[in-house]
Design a protein around this motif. Structure first.
Motif, PDB file in Angstrom:
ATOM      1  N   SER A   1       5.198 -24.584 -10.807  1.00 47.89           N
ATOM      2  CA  SER A   1       6.430 -23.805 -10.649  1.00 47.89           C
ATOM      3  C   SER A   1       6.985 -23.371 -11.991  1.00 47.89           C
TER       4      SER A   1
ATOM      5  N   SER B   1       6.460 -24.925  -2.707  1.00 53.26           N
ATOM      6  CA  SER B   1       5.379 -25.784  -3.212  1.00 53.26           C
ATOM      7  C   SER B   1       4.987 -26.841  -2.199  1.00 53.26           C
TER       8      SER B   1
ATOM      9  N   ALA C   1      11.849 -22.995  -4.740  1.00 50.57           N
ATOM     10  CA  ALA C   1      10.548 -23.217  -5.395  1.00 50.57           C
ATOM     11  C   ALA C   1       9.935 -24.529  -4.934  1.00 50.57           C
ATOM     12  N   GLU C   2      10.769 -25.589  -4.828  1.00 49.97           N
ATOM     13  CA  GLU C   2      10.241 -26.882  -4.382  1.00 49.97           C
ATOM     14  C   GLU C   2       9.782 -26.803  -2.931  1.00 49.97           C
TER      15      GLU C   2
ATOM     16  N   ASP D   1      10.041 -18.438  -9.370  1.00 53.47           N
ATOM     17  CA  ASP D   1      11.260 -18.197  -8.580  1.00 53.47           C
ATOM     18  C   ASP D   1      12.405 -18.893  -9.299  1.00 53.47           C
TER      19      ASP D   1
ATOM     20  N   HIS E   1       3.859 -20.383  -9.089  1.00 52.85           N
ATOM     21  CA  HIS E   1       4.974 -19.874  -8.272  1.00 52.85           C
ATOM     22  C   HIS E   1       6.176 -19.652  -9.185  1.00 52.85           C
TER      23      HIS E   1
ATOM     24  N   VAL F   1       0.128 -26.360  -7.064  1.00 48.72           N
ATOM     25  CA  VAL F   1       1.229 -25.434  -7.312  1.00 48.72           C
ATOM     26  C   VAL F   1       1.919 -25.812  -8.618  1.00 48.72           C
TER      27      VAL F   1
END
Length: 886
Positions: free
Chosen positions: A38, A24, A20-21, A14, A12, A36
């Motif tokens: 990040s 996820s 983002a968190e 971003d 992911h 996931v």
């Protein structure tokens, strides 16, 4: 990295960490198989792709440096198929169009609320499942293409109309057709005409009913080659659907070589049976895994006395016929788990009770997988051979016994090859080292140089003229001893030519010595130019060399047997019990016991100065004796008795020799007395060792065991003190036993290398970090067991007093050797005390180690002293040593 089952790893990208968190968290909540990873920027995302296996990329559009489309383009440069979902807040047709042009897998606009993450999760699963399926399909396709193109078997596909749609390259090797030529052609091109109708009917029936008329796996038949001949093949079919149409795939394997080998095998089997049915040996074949008899020829009945049919019905009857004393041994090798080859001789018992010997040998037969699936063997009746061997062994044993009794060795030589055979006893007579008899040329060199021409002439005459010979010659044994031999040879002649030369050798050394002694005796006694004293000296040397003590009995005034004492002959009468010291002249011999004096008939015709006399009493017809002196007094006499054990009287030369052997007897008496003292001493030492090893060691072991029981209930410093006392007592017992062994008589002296003995002892003594150096090359003559005790104790002493890192050096002196260490040394005032029993400067020492060293040195007749070493340590110098000259 291999994919986890159902696991999906998502990248992911971003630039908003909070978002983002959140993404996820919700994705993992939607599906527990999601992993996931990040990344806060496009660059970070690309780095992650380079380092980690990713199944799907989910990226925002608006990001610094690079936007989502630019990231997508960079990803596609690396991987054209990796799933990529553009998850963005901006939703315009331009962005969507650019994303599609760049190769985006899916496009999803961000919304409001958490339901959008369920949609995103569903999109991810869909694109990843599709991507994985396509990738696996591509892998499968590549595998199938690789298999088809690299297979040595012909692979083809046909449709329901028997039209060939695909063939691989191996088809050309098998049938001679170019693959492109066969595509679109009828399958009947490869089928001989006689099989075509059957194939067509079977195909139609299967298409209508799905019913197979035969198994489609490994069907064997003949296919049609392009050149017209038929090729034996094995074919396996399977069916599949493509585009809704039923199709077939077939794999054809050329079995020409196998068919040829089977035909050859059948021909060999025919020949084998023809041979096996007509030989006298029993031929058999079994299946070792099933315990079945597959074949046995008619000779089985001739040897075993049982029919082959009975063996087929009951394979165990084979083992049951083996003699009970041999059965366990043979059944072990016949066990199905034993698949090795063997050769065995054993007995069988026929139904009529007759015992026969057989020689059975077998080998395992392996299949293509390397597994033993057959055992083939041949058994021969060797009863007559065993009887001949037993008779031969009996004859050989009798001959060997006869040779040893007669002390004669036999030999045989082949004149053409020069090869020789010797009997075992001849090797012993000659003293030849080695297990092969020497050639004819080499054996002549055994004889001494002066006698060699006589031996060579006799052998040459026998080989040339066929004449037997009997000669006497001397040879030198390997130990340097010269022996007289009587050599006899008898040539075997065929058609005027000597084919074999056989003979015997007899050791006549003792006979030659007796003859020589008689001649010397005559020469000495008849020489008028020699004085009596000169004759005495000459005959004394002769007696010492030639006359043993097997005929003699040594009597002494200390024994209960007869004693021969000299009395004064100047007196007119000799009273019973009179014993008069020997005077320089005028003496006669009187026989007496310790209880009474017996006077025999004294013959006065012998020269008085010889001290000889004779008498007849109690069955002793005659004797000869010589006086034996001990510090000037008569001690006893050395006598020969002529009793019923001897057929005749003593010869003159034996009597004369015995008369002049008094000096030798005196030495022997001293030796006897010393031997008796040593025997008594050794008996005392043996008793002492028994007491130490049993009466002391056993109670000590009990005490140590009881102490361990006490330790289980109580503990304390007093118990440790008792344990240390026990260990001290154990050390004392061990050293006392070693000291007792030192008191035993010396063994045979032999050549011993001090450096080797020191190295061996070094390995057996706890030397920790210490170092051994040897600077001695010569060997000494010593009792090796005692010599080893000396070094063990000197090394232990150096380790005990010099510390763990001490260096011990064994060096050479002009007349001996030394053992030196780098420890603290021994003060000069203590050097005379270190060899005393019980002397020790350490708390744990027993004080017997150096005392044992001193005893060993004295037993060898050497000297030892203590001095200071090169580095102020202790130095023990042993001198008076005899170095070996070997």
């Amino acid at each position: 990295m291999s994919e986890k089952v159902n696991s999906i790893r998502i990248l992911h990208v971003d630039d908003d960490p909070d978002l983002a968190e959140l993404v996820s968290t919700y994705l993992r909540r939607e599906d527990s198989h999601f992993e996931v990873v990040s990344a806060g920027s496009a660059s970070d995302g690309l780095d992650t792709l380079a380092e980690t296996d990713i199944d799907c990329v989910v990226s925002d559009y608006d990001m610094p440096e690079r936007n989502g489309i630019e990231l997508l383009e960079a990803v596609r440069e690396r991987d054209a198929d990796l799933p990529f979902i553009l998850f963005t807040a901006k939703g315009s047709e331009d962005i969507a169009s650019d994303a599609i042009s760049a190769g985006v897998t899916d496009y999803l606009q961000k919304g409001v609320g958490t339901d959008q993450y369920a949609v995103l999760a569903n999109r991810i699963r869909n694109v990843v499942d599709k991507w994985r399926a396509e990738r696996e399909a591509e892998r499968t396709k590549r595998r199938l293409e690789a298999i088809a193109e690299n297979s040595s078997d012909a692979i083809l596909t046909v449709d329901s109309t028997n039209t060939i749609q695909f063939v691989n390259q191996a088809t050309e090797d098998l049938f001679g057709y170019d693959p492109e030529t066969l595509r679109g052609d009828s399958l009947f091109t490869l089928i001989p005409e006689r099989y075509r109708d059957g194939h067509r009917q079977g195909m139609e029936r299967f298409l209508e009913t799905n019913d197979r008329s035969l198994d489609w796996t490994a069907i064997e038949f003949s296919a049609q080659h392009r050149e017209g001949h038929e090729v034996p093949v094995s074919i396996s079919f399977s069916t599949f659907k493509e585009g809704g149409e039923r199709k077939f795939v077939g794999v054809l394997r050329d079995i020409s070589e196998r068919v040829r080998m089977e035909d050859e095998l059948r021909e060999r089997e025919r020949r084998f049976r023809q041979m096996a049915e007509n030989i006298q040996e029993m031929v058999w074949m079994t299946d070792p895994t099933k315990g079945e008899v597959l074949y046995v020829n008619p000779a089985y009945e001739e040897i075993w006395g049982r029919s082959p049919d009975a063996l087929y019905e009951d394979p165990q009857s084979f083992a049951d016929a083996i003699h009970p004393e041999d059965r366990d041994r043979v059944e072990e090798i016949l066990d199905p788990q034993s698949t090795g080859s063997y050769e065995e001789e054993y007995r069988i018992v026929r139904p009529n009770g007759e015992t026969r010997w057989v020689y059975d040998r077998a080998v395992p037969v392996k299949n293509e997988a390397g597994e033993v699936y057959r055992t083939v063997g041949i058994a021969s009746d060797i009863t007559e051979r065993r009887e001949r061997e037993r008779e031969f062994d009996r004859v050989v044993e009798l001959l060997d016994h006869t040779e040893r009794v007669a002390d004669v060795g036999g030999w045989e030589v082949d004149p053409k090859t020069g090869d020789a055979f010797w009997s075992d006893h001849l090797f012993e007579l000659i003293g030849w080292e080695g297990d092969r008899a020497p050639s004819l040329e080499d054996v002549v060199d055994i004889y001494v140089e002066e006698d060699r021409p006589r031996v060579e002439a006799a052998v040459e005459n026998a080989l040339t003229h066929g004449e037997s010979f009997a000669i006497e010659a001397r040879l030198q044994r390997s130990n340097g001893e010269d022996r007289w031999m009587e050599i006899r040879g008898d040539p075997h002649v065929e058609n005027g030519e000597v084919t074999t030369l056989r003979g015997a050798v007899h050791d006549i050394t003792e006979r030659k010595q007796r003859e020589r002694a008689l001649h010397e005796l005559y020469d000495v006694t008849s020489d008028p130019d020699l004085s009596f004293d000169e004759k005495v000296q000459a005959l004394l040397r002769l007696g010492r060399r030639e006359l043993g003590t097997e005929y003699g009995t040594l009597s002494s005034i200390h024994d209960d047997e007869y004693v021969f004492e000299f009395v004064d002959t100047d007196r007119e009468t000799i009273q019973p019990g009179d014993v008069v010291p020997v005077s320089a002249t005028n003496c006669e011999l009187v026989a007496s016991t310790r209880q009474t004096v017996v006077i025999g008939d004294v013959e006065r015709d012998a020269p008085e100065e010889t001290g000889r006399a004779g008498f007849t009493e109690w069955g002793i017809s005659s004797y000869i004796g010589a006086p034996v002196f001990d510090t000037g007094d008569v001690y006893g006499t050395f006598c020969f008795y002529d009793t019923a054990a001897r057929a005749d009287r003593f010869t003159d030369w034996e009597e004369t020799l015995v008369d002049l052997m008094s000096n030798w007897v005196t030495v022997e008496l001293q030796r006897k007395r010393t031997t008796e003292q040593l025997r008594d001493q050794n008996e005392q030492l043996s008793q002492f060792a028994s007491i130490v090893s049993h009466d002391l060691r056993n109670p000590l072991n009990v005490a140590k065991g009881r102490l361990e029981l006490v330790r289980e209930e109580y503990d304390g410093e007093h118990i440790d003190a008792v344990r240390r006392s026990h260990e001290r007592m154990q050390d004392l017992i061990d050293d006392l036993l070693a000291l007792a062994r030192v008191g035993e008589q010396m063994g045979e002296l032999e050549r011993v290398n001090p450096a080797d003995v020191a190295s061996d002892c070094w390995r057996t003594v706890a030397t920790t970090e210490a170092t051994l150096r040897t600077a001695i090359s010569r060997s000494v003559r010593a009792d090796e067991s005692r010599f080893r005790q000396l070094f063990e104790n000197l090394i232990s002493n150096a380790i005990e007093h010099g510390g763990e890192d001490v260096t011990v050096t064994v060096g050479e002196l002009d007349d001996g050797f030394y053992v030196e260490d780098t420890g603290v040394g021994i003060p000069e005032e203590n050097r005379n005390s270190v060899f005393e029993p019980g002397y020790s400067t350490t708390r744990n020492g027993t004080g017997f180690g150096l005392h044992i060293v001193n005893q060993v040195v004295k037993a060898h007749g050497w000297d030892i002293r203590v001095t200071t070493g090169a580095r102020d340590g202790a130095r023990f110098e042993v001198t008076g040593v005899e170095f070996s000259s070997e």
